[in-house]
Design a protein around this motif. Structure first.
Motif, PDB file in Angstrom:
ATOM      1  N   THR A 604      46.588  34.597  31.909  1.00  0.00           N
ATOM      2  CA  THR A 604      46.467  33.351  31.254  1.00  0.00           C
ATOM      3  C   THR A 604      45.351  32.206  31.800  1.00  0.00           C
ATOM      4  N   LEU A 605      44.426  32.115  30.993  1.00  0.00           N
ATOM      5  CA  LEU A 605      43.072  31.307  31.618  1.00  0.00           C
ATOM      6  C   LEU A 605      43.613  29.810  31.417  1.00  0.00           C
ATOM      7  N   SER A 611      38.169  33.951  26.917  1.00  0.00           N
ATOM      8  CA  SER A 611      38.104  35.109  27.628  1.00  0.00           C
ATOM      9  C   SER A 611      36.847  35.822  27.284  1.00  0.00           C
ATOM     10  N   HIS A 616      36.223  39.710  32.278  1.00  0.00           N
ATOM     11  CA  HIS A 616      37.014  40.896  32.657  1.00  0.00           C
ATOM     12  C   HIS A 616      36.485  41.316  33.805  1.00  0.00           C
ATOM     13  N   TRP A 638      44.818  39.394  28.080  1.00  0.00           N
ATOM     14  CA  TRP A 638      44.768  37.987  27.832  1.00  0.00           C
ATOM     15  C   TRP A 638      45.940  37.473  27.412  1.00  0.00           C
TER      16      TRP A 638
END
Ligand code: ATP
Ligand code: MG
Length: 695
Positions: A604-605, A611, A616, A638
């Motif tokens: 989770t950003l 993303s 990555h 994601w």
């Protein structure tokens, strides 16, 4: 020594885990030591001295604590009697057998009788910051508790040993109900107010409660929860199953908390009665029922992270003693301090640190049923300033969510009253620890990362907030007094030996140890005592470093085996979270043709981060640098959110199924097992959709 299936997975973690995580040690801040006057223990050398003598003679140590922290109507006959070895018969642990006490008396009457009844027990923070707060002194609590006890006894005919079910939000009436139950020797079963009708019904039937205490509803953020409707639905389920169970709920006590319009729910006479009517019609005097130290006080279910929740049964004196003693030392609590746990009394942490252990120390709490981020992400720190909170406790999941929102929401508030920060419930990633320490605590407050379980009921490992102790971000410190941890691992030739990295067990009982699982002593013995005869099995993987500090590496059942190397979930997750764009991460194994298993990561950003392929690659690089190429995730998904228990813990067992067979799951989702303990089952659907799109 016997082997156990899950133990075969145990664990030769990479030693890098420690070295990569200990970037720097943090001494207990000088300003804390000057202002907070740590308890009777001058420094860490002294702590170790007390620890060693407590391990040599645990019964002597705990007896002295029992005399200091609890009142005894009659002294005990024998401090400790136990058997931990399944080969020698039934497993049991008995503390202070023959002694008579009462946990409600220890929590309330003592303060009132010694002229301290005006001391504030709870400040209740309302849902909306602009609404007025309620204040409960020890005297006012005691009066309400006695009235409710009288009602339970006289009208509901609750007797010593009967069970009372409680389904209330995190408001002062929750501790009042718990204390009213134990005052008359009854056993309470608190069901967290987020649970569904089905989950509540199952718990009521499991403990055969004849009374349920609930309320009309409550507000949590902008949402109104109509609790009475859920309670009624649960009682309907119980009624329909009654033929099988030969019991039914005869009384439901309903608090008008929301003062909602009565047309919002119905009252079923004669079963239902309003709380205020019950209390006003009952005597304000209800004598204490003195009970044996080993008399059960409560049943409480585990969080359900790893499967079907277990109904943990606790015994009166040992439970309260362990809670009181570990609250006192780990929070460095002094009379007059204001303690705020962003937690719910409905969990063991709340039972121990917001009711039985803390009240036994005369503590003043802030109690809050609303959202920590409502109406904005600064709310928690607004509450800290409003009540001049001295000790704050928040679970890693909360701290991560606040970190995600950025520093401005923190810096807006002074937080000058804070002396100590605490965390519990999950491993805290070192980067999150540092944010908590530096940004929230301005590097002035120790961060006490306490490791415990519903089954341990009090703290087992902690970084003691005293001079000479060096805090290490991500480590849960050293054992509490009287606690003797053992780590076991399998050697190359298949033997089981003590080691510095492997499975965490505890040798010998401590006062707050689970006594049995409700209606299932066999499951109790199998779960905790079969894996390593002679020891309590925690189910957690662990590393002890050269300074004797403990690092929880994740659940043994979640260990990932890549090309014969064992990887704990915590180290990979912490590496991912160390990237400045990552808010939260969970890793699980997926089958791999060549390596056996590979790492699958759900990430989770942070807010406002997109993303990208670049990100990555960066995340893969972070894992390579911090741990090694073998731990690099095969796949990164994601994830807008992660499935969590209602107590806020990541549920990896479900993520594992999604990662492994997301695309083949049946529409009924039966393969996911028990999802009743999830806070937001909808998250699963989203993750499955994303998983399918990755195929
Ligand atoms: P279930 O037993 O039903 O699967 P659960 O284990 O999540 O659920 P709890 O008793 O609430 O239920 O949680 C105890 C567990 O939480 C510990 O076994 C450990 O895995 C984790 N835990 C608690 N505190 C810490 C901590 N400070 N650091 C690391 N892990 C922690
Ligand atoms: Mg558990």
């Amino acid at each position: 020594m016997l082997r156990h299936d899950s133990f075969l997975k145990a664990v030769l973690f990479s030693r890098r885990f420690c070295s990569s995580s200990i970037e720097k040690g943090y001494p207990i801040p000088e300003s804390f030591l000057v202002n907070a006057a740590p308890h009777h223990i001058q420094n860490f050398e002294k702590y170790k001295e007390i620890y060693h003598s407590s391990i040599k003679e645990p019964d002597v140590f705990w007896s002295s604590q029992a005399k200091k922290l609890l009142y005894w109507k009659k002294p005990w006959n024998r401090a400790l009697d136990f058997n931990f070895d399944v080969n020698k018969g039934k497993i049991y642990a008995e503390w202070f057998k023959g002694g008579l006490t009462n946990a409600c008396y220890n929590a309330l009457d003592r303060w009132v009788e010694s002229g301290q009844g005006d001391r504030i027990a709870y400040y209740e923070e309302p849902n909306l910051p602009s609404d007025s707060s309620r204040v409960f002194t020890y005297s006012s609590l005691l009066e309400q508790v006695q009235r409710l006890s009288s009602f339970l006894k006289q009208t509901c005919h609750i007797r010593k040993g009967d069970t009372v079910a409680i389904y209330l939000p995190n408001i002062p009436e929750l501790p009042i109900s718990m204390l009213a139950s134990c005052r008359i020797g009854a056993i309470h079963s608190v069901v967290f107010a987020g649970f569904s009708a089905q989950a509540l019904a199952e718990r009521i039937m499991d403990c055969k409660a004849s009374v349920l205490i609930t309320c009309d509803g409550f507000q949590r953020g902008s949402k109104t929860v109509h609790l009475k409707r859920v309670a009624d639905e649960a009682l309907e389920i119980v009624k329909n199953a009654a033929n099988h169970h030969h019991f039914h709920v005869k009384h439901q006590i309903v608090l008008q908390h929301l003062k909602s319009d009565k047309s919002e729910y119905s009252m079923h006479h004669p079963r239902d009665i309003y709380w205020h009517e019950a209390l006003s019609s009952s005597s304000p005097h209800c004598p204490v029922e003195w009970v044996d130290a080993e008399h059960p006080i409560l049943v409480l279910y585990t969080s359900g992270s790893t499967g079907k929740p277990k109904g943990v049964v606790q015994a009166t004196a040992g439970y309260q003693l362990h809670a009181a003693s570990t609250f006192l030392y780990s929070m460095n609590y002094h009379l007059g301090d204001v303690f705020f746990a962003s937690a719910d009394c409905g969990w063991m942490l709340g039972h121990s640190f917001m009711v039985y252990g803390s009240l036994a120390n005369g503590a003043t709490h802030v109690i809050y049923a609303g959202l920590p981020t409502y109406p904005d992400p600064g709310r928690t720190w607004a509450i800290v300033d409003k009540y001049q909170v001295d000790q704050f406790l928040g679970a890693p999941t909360l701290i991560r969510s606040l970190l995600r929102e950025g520093n401005a929401h923190v810096k807006k508030y002074s937080r000058q009253s804070l002396k100590l920060l605490c965390t519990a419930g999950e491993p805290i990633n070192p980067h999150v620890w540092k944010w908590y320490y530096e940004t929230v605590g301005d590097s002035r407050c120790p961060v006490v990362d306490t490791w415990w379980q519903t089954e341990t009921s009090g703290v087992m490992l902690l970084p003691p907030p005293i001079e000479g102790f060096i805090q290490k971000p991500g480590s849960a410190g050293v054992p509490f007094f009287g606690i003797l941890p053992k780590i076991f691992a399998q050697t190359e030739n298949g033997n089981i030996e003590e080691s510095n990295h492997g499975t965490l067990c505890i040798a010998r009982p401590w006062p707050g140890i689970v006594r049995t699982l409700l209606n299932n002593h066999q499951r109790f013995e199998e779960t905790y005592f079969h894996p390593f005869p002679g020891y309590y099995y925690t189910g957690d993987g662990c590393i002890r470093d050269e300074d004797g500090c403990y690092w929880l590496s994740g659940r043994i059942d979640d260990v990932i085996g890549v090309s014969g190397r064992r990887i704990g979930t915590t180290e990979v997750e912490s590496a991912l979270v160390s990237h400045p764009h990552v808010a939260e991460a969970a890793v699980v194994p997926i089958p791999h043709e060549i390596k056996g298993q590979a790492v699958y990561a759900f990430v989770t950003l942070r807010a406002n981060v997109e993303s990208s392929e670049n990100l990555h690659l960066e995340l893969r690089q972070v894992v390579r640098e911090k741990i090694g190429a073998h731990a690099i995730p095969e796949m990164i998904q994601w994830s807008p959110a992660l499935p969590k228990t209602r107590s806020g813990k990541i549920v990896r067992r479900i993520l594992r199924i999604i990662a492994e067979k997301g695309h083949t799951l049946s529409p009924s989702r039966g393969e996911l097992g028990d999802i009743s303990t999830l806070a937001d089952p909808q998250v699963i659907e989203e993750l499955i959709q994303i998983r399918v799109s990755l195929m």
